[in-house]
Design an enzyme around this catalytic site. Structure first.
Site, PDB file in Angstrom:
ATOM      1  N   LYS A  80       0.868  -1.185   0.000  1.00 45.53           N
ATOM      2  CA  LYS A  80       0.000   0.000   0.000  1.00 45.53           C
ATOM      3  C   LYS A  80       0.901   1.229   0.000  1.00 45.53           C
ATOM      4  CE  LYS A  80      -3.970   1.856   2.628  1.00 45.53           C
ATOM      5  NZ  LYS A  80      -4.909   1.572   3.744  1.00 45.53           N
ATOM      6  N   SER A 155      -9.900   1.676   2.721  1.00 49.80           N
ATOM      7  CA  SER A 155      -9.040   2.530   1.936  1.00 49.80           C
ATOM      8  C   SER A 155      -7.963   1.781   1.150  1.00 49.80           C
ATOM      9  CB  SER A 155      -8.342   3.527   2.860  1.00 49.80           C
ATOM     10  OG  SER A 155      -7.464   2.853   3.751  1.00 49.80           O
ATOM     11  N   SER A 179     -10.147  -0.882   6.771  1.00 46.49           N
ATOM     12  CA  SER A 179      -9.564  -0.672   5.445  1.00 46.49           C
ATOM     13  C   SER A 179      -8.878  -1.876   4.815  1.00 46.49           C
ATOM     14  CB  SER A 179      -8.566   0.480   5.487  1.00 46.49           C
ATOM     15  OG  SER A 179      -9.265   1.680   5.385  1.00 46.49           O
TER      16      SER A 179
END
Ligand code: GLN
Length: 487
Positions: A80, A155, A179
């Site tokens: 990420k 997210s 997330s």
């Protein structure tokens, strides 16, 4: 597409060990797939081909020398883009860090490199990990591989979608309020938030430090268990890191769960669930019964306050954490300021997106004198209550289950202009972060439009192995994970 890309991490590492494929070939095949597909999906903010190929070469050298390979060596992975990798851009999908090149490795990054796991690129996310749909990225949206008009969840949308689309086999996300679990559920893969403190946060761009936790995405539970093993462990550089030995999680996956107790969270059984999600939950309950588990209904009355508590604590912490982005030390600085104060204000006004600004304002308000006791202190007290309720529940049951989300992936834009509707997407996931307990989403079927449904499983603190065990049993009884997005 190279068929090997669809296989599990275990199958891929066996193929490398047995010299059916070289790590460099596998890495190149994955990079090719990303290059041909990602314009449609938007999963990657940047690629790190050089690092990936360098790591893959190391793996091939080890194979040639007959050396034993570390766990997951050679398996393509995405980070990420809020995790630091030396020499790569780490943007948090924000304009304010658009050109920030990391001078150091996060602890998880170093562990991956030590295990010779090739890192192929930095995955798109909601700006600073704030969001549930990945529509808050300053650069581009991520599309759901099962239906490009739908959101992938957020997210960690890029991390989830890239694994679901077989661009990579594994990825890491961060979970502050859901997330990892939410996008795993929307994209039909496994995503796990470990116990708070199990995985080091050093080198993760902080959102809300008391809630943030890094965890794995994979297309099956065994791969997720192995990735968790690689990234876990005590780290003196993270003051909240737990000094407890790392387990070999894969070893207990197949433990018998007969006679164990599965709690169904009453408050998440009916309210707001779509018919298809409700059916999938009922089916999961029946599956656990068939495996010999006892089903117990558990009420968590304070759950209804969890979103309220979260949006005070998370915003308070983020308003403090994001104060460091001031144009002096990192990233973007406004080009035309007349004095220092104007430099600060313009830099932040131009660098942050609307959702990040909303959170900073909410959090600053909640911490301000005169309001602190009414909001922040109250929310902390309520957080303790949520934690206690979970502890009590786990005196009665081994694990708790619920849908990961009351609905499946929604259309792009459907909730973009209604922050409250977006915040409510996390109703099932947020409380695990408040309590610091581990949680996981595992594929649990499909809705009438063919969109994946996720089952959330929660376990007591430090019982990550047990959590994976219950998830594995459910996965093996159903095999939903074998169906891949057709893209
Ligand atoms: N969707 C939640 C939020 O917007 C959770 C995000 C996260 O877990 N990083 O804050």
């Amino acid at each position: 597409m190279n068929e090997l890309l669809k296989k599990s991490a275990t199958e891929q590492s066996n193929a490398i060990k047995n010299k059916e494929v070289s790590a460099v070939e596998l890495t190149k095949a994955a990079l090719e797939r990303i290059n041909s597909l990602d314009e449609k999906l938007g999963c990657f903010n940047s690629l790190t081909e050089d690092t990936a190929l360098e790591t893959a070469k190391k793996v091939d050298k080890k194979v040639a020398n007959g050396e034993e390979l570390p766990l997951l060596a050679g398996v393509p992975l995405a980070l990420k883009d809020n995790m630091n990798l030396v020499g790569s851009r780490t943007t948090a999908s924000s304009k304010i860090l658009e050109n920030f090149v990391s001078p150091f490795n996060a602890t998880i990054t170093q562990k991956l490199l030590d295990n010779c796991v090739p890192i192929l690129g930095k995955a798109n996310l909601d700006e600073f990990a704030m969001g549930s749909s990945n529509e808050n990225s300053a650069f581009k949206k991520v599309h759901n591989p099962w239906n490009l008009n739908k959101v992938p969840g957020g997210s960690s949308g890029g991390s989830a979608a890239s694994v679901a689309a077989c661009e990579v086999t594994l990825s890491l996300g961060s979970d502050t309020g859901g997330s990892i679990r939410l996008p795993a559920s929307f994209c039909g893969i496994v995503g796990m938030k470990p116990t708070y403190g199990r995985v080091s946060r050093y080198g993760l761009i902080a959102f809300a430090s008391s809630l943030d936790q890094i965890g794995p995405f994979a297309r099956n539970v065994e791969d997720a268990a192995n990735l968790l093993e690689v990234i876990s462990g005590y780290d003196p550089k993270d003051s909240t890191s737990l000094n407890i030995p790392v387990e070999h999680y894969a070893a207990s996956l197949n433990n018998d769960i007969k006679g164990k107790k599965v709690g169904v969270i009453k408050e998440l059984m009916s309210e707001g669930l779509t018919e298809d999600v409700s059916k999938a939950l009922q089916k999961a309950i029946d599956d656990y019964k068939a495996m010999g588990c006892e089903i117990v209904e558990i009420s968590l009355p304070s759950l209804k306050y969890s979103i309220g508590i979260y949006y005070i604590l998370a915003t308070a912490e983020c308003s403090s954490n994001l104060a460091r982005f001031d144009g002096v030390k990192y990233g973007y600085r406004t080009p035309d300021a007349k004095n220092l104060m104007e430099m600060y204000t313009k830099t932040r006004a131009e660098g942050f997106g609307p959702e990040v600004k909303r959170r900073i304002m909410l959090g600053t308000y909640a911490l301000s004198s005169g309001y602190y006791d009414a909001y922040y202190k109250k929310a902390q007290q309520m957080r303790a209550l949520v934690t206690m309720e979970f502890a009590k529940a786990f005196e009665q049951v081994d694990v708790l289950i619920s849908p990961t989300c009351p609905n499946t992936a929604f259309d792009m834009g459907a909730k973009a202009s209604d922050p409250l509707a977006m915040y409510l997407t996390d109703i099932a996931t947020i409380s695990a972060n408040l309590a610091g307990i581990p949680g996981l989403s595992v594929p649990a079927g499909f809705d009438r439009d063919g969109m994946p449904i996720g089952l959330q499983i929660l376990a007591p603190q430090m019982q990550d192995a047990k959590l994976l065990n219950f998830a594995y049993k459910f996965e093996q009884a159903n095999n939903y994970h074998k169906k891949l997005a057709n893209i």
